[in-house]
Design a protein around this motif. Structure first.
Motif, PDB file in Angstrom:
ATOM      1  N   SER A  20       4.835   6.689  13.420  1.00 17.58           N
ATOM      2  CA  SER A  20       4.630   5.505  12.590  1.00 17.58           C
ATOM      3  C   SER A  20       4.223   4.328  13.461  1.00 17.58           C
ATOM      4  O   SER A  20       4.564   4.272  14.644  1.00 17.58           O
ATOM      5  N   HIS A  57       7.101   7.676  -3.872  1.00 19.76           N
ATOM      6  CA  HIS A  57       8.236   6.785  -3.593  1.00 19.76           C
ATOM      7  C   HIS A  57       7.855   5.321  -3.405  1.00 19.76           C
ATOM      8  O   HIS A  57       8.481   4.600  -2.650  1.00 19.76           O
ATOM      9  N   SER A  59       5.035   4.192  -2.074  1.00 18.63           N
ATOM     10  CA  SER A  59       4.054   3.989  -1.001  1.00 18.63           C
ATOM     11  C   SER A  59       2.650   4.093  -1.587  1.00 18.63           C
ATOM     12  O   SER A  59       2.469   4.421  -2.760  1.00 18.63           O
ATOM     13  N   TRP A  60       1.665   3.805  -0.756  1.00 18.29           N
ATOM     14  CA  TRP A  60       0.273   4.116  -1.052  1.00 18.29           C
ATOM     15  C   TRP A  60      -0.176   5.077   0.028  1.00 18.29           C
ATOM     16  O   TRP A  60       0.328   5.035   1.151  1.00 18.29           O
ATOM     17  N   LEU A 116       2.079  -2.948  -3.393  1.00 22.16           N
ATOM     18  CA  LEU A 116       2.620  -2.394  -2.158  1.00 22.16           C
ATOM     19  C   LEU A 116       3.635  -3.351  -1.545  1.00 22.16           C
ATOM     20  O   LEU A 116       4.569  -2.935  -0.871  1.00 22.16           O
ATOM     21  N   GLU A 132       0.949   7.464   4.971  1.00 24.17           N
ATOM     22  CA  GLU A 132       1.527   6.608   3.948  1.00 24.17           C
ATOM     23  C   GLU A 132       1.455   5.169   4.426  1.00 24.17           C
ATOM     24  O   GLU A 132       1.632   4.899   5.614  1.00 24.17           O
ATOM     25  N   LEU A 133       1.224   4.247   3.486  1.00 25.97           N
ATOM     26  CA  LEU A 133       1.217   2.816   3.763  1.00 25.97           C
ATOM     27  C   LEU A 133       2.439   2.208   3.085  1.00 25.97           C
ATOM     28  O   LEU A 133       2.686   2.459   1.903  1.00 25.97           O
ATOM     29  N   TRP A 134       3.187   1.417   3.857  1.00 22.04           N
ATOM     30  CA  TRP A 134       4.434   0.823   3.364  1.00 22.04           C
ATOM     31  C   TRP A 134       4.529  -0.639   3.764  1.00 22.04           C
ATOM     32  O   TRP A 134       4.052  -1.028   4.838  1.00 22.04           O
ATOM     33  N   LYS A 138      10.410  -2.280   2.665  1.00 20.78           N
ATOM     34  CA  LYS A 138      10.671  -1.312   1.601  1.00 20.78           C
ATOM     35  C   LYS A 138      11.129   0.024   2.172  1.00 20.78           C
ATOM     36  O   LYS A 138      12.070   0.617   1.676  1.00 20.78           O
ATOM     37  N   ILE A 139      10.461   0.501   3.198  1.00 18.33           N
ATOM     38  CA  ILE A 139      10.858   1.796   3.761  1.00 18.33           C
ATOM     39  C   ILE A 139      12.191   1.660   4.501  1.00 18.33           C
ATOM     40  O   ILE A 139      13.035   2.535   4.432  1.00 18.33           O
ATOM     41  N   ALA A 144      12.229   4.652   0.377  1.00 16.41           N
ATOM     42  CA  ALA A 144      11.431   5.839   0.674  1.00 16.41           C
ATOM     43  C   ALA A 144      12.236   7.122   0.558  1.00 16.41           C
ATOM     44  O   ALA A 144      11.722   8.194   0.788  1.00 16.41           O
TER      45      ALA A 144
END
Length: 159
Positions: A20, A57, A59-60, A116, A132-134, A138-139, A144
């Motif tokens: 990540s 969840h 994400s995008w 997002l 995944e974009l977060w 949020k994550i 997530a």
């Protein structure tokens, strides 16, 4: 009605995205795609193209266009044709082509940025064939799902 695919998938995905990276989002809504996640585009190969679309969840997803096309054109096993058409329509309406500029920046479409929850930073998580974009908070906030893999998953992963 022609049932042939609308775009040719030219090569199989050979890259595995993992790890990540947190990146700054500039005032124009762009972020630098980590070099580890960039496709090496030789002069004679296809241009580097990605699709931004809804992910799991909250994400995008950021998927190489060829991977996205293959999934988009394949009806999941057990899904009725009617459900497949509805899901495909929703996915198509909420998907955006993303082509990195010469500096490797990808623009986040305004219709993606708000849901997002991305403002000044974005977290990109490698998920094998896609990313995944977060929004980092949020994550980190548990939206997530689990923060560690289950024992069953780990036993299967390491065989």
């Amino acid at each position: 009605m022609n049932s042939e695919p609308t775009a040719e998938i030219k090569k199989e995905q050979t890259v595995a995205y993992y790890g990540s990276h947190t990146r700054k989002v500039d005032v124009k809504g762009r972020f630098h795609l980590p070099f580890q996640f960039r496709n090496d585009a030789a002069e004679d190969s296809d241009p580097e193209e990605y699709m931004i679309c809804p992910g799991p969840h909250g994400s995008w997803a950021l998927a190489p266009r060829a991977v996205w096309l293959k999934s988009f054109q394949t009806r999941p096993e057990g899904q009725s044709k009617a459900d497949y058409i509805i899901n495909s329509r929703v996915m198509s309406r909420n998907s955006y082509l993303a082509i990195p500029d010469k500096q490797g920046r990808i623009a986040i479409p305004p219709l993606v940025k708000e849901p997002l929850g991305v403002d000044k930073e974005i977290l990109i998580v490698g998920m094998g064939a896609t990313m995944e974009l977060w929004a980092p908070e949020k994550i980190d906030g548990g939206e997530a799902g689990a923060q560690t893999p289950s024992d069953d998953y780990l036993f299967e992963f390491f065989g």
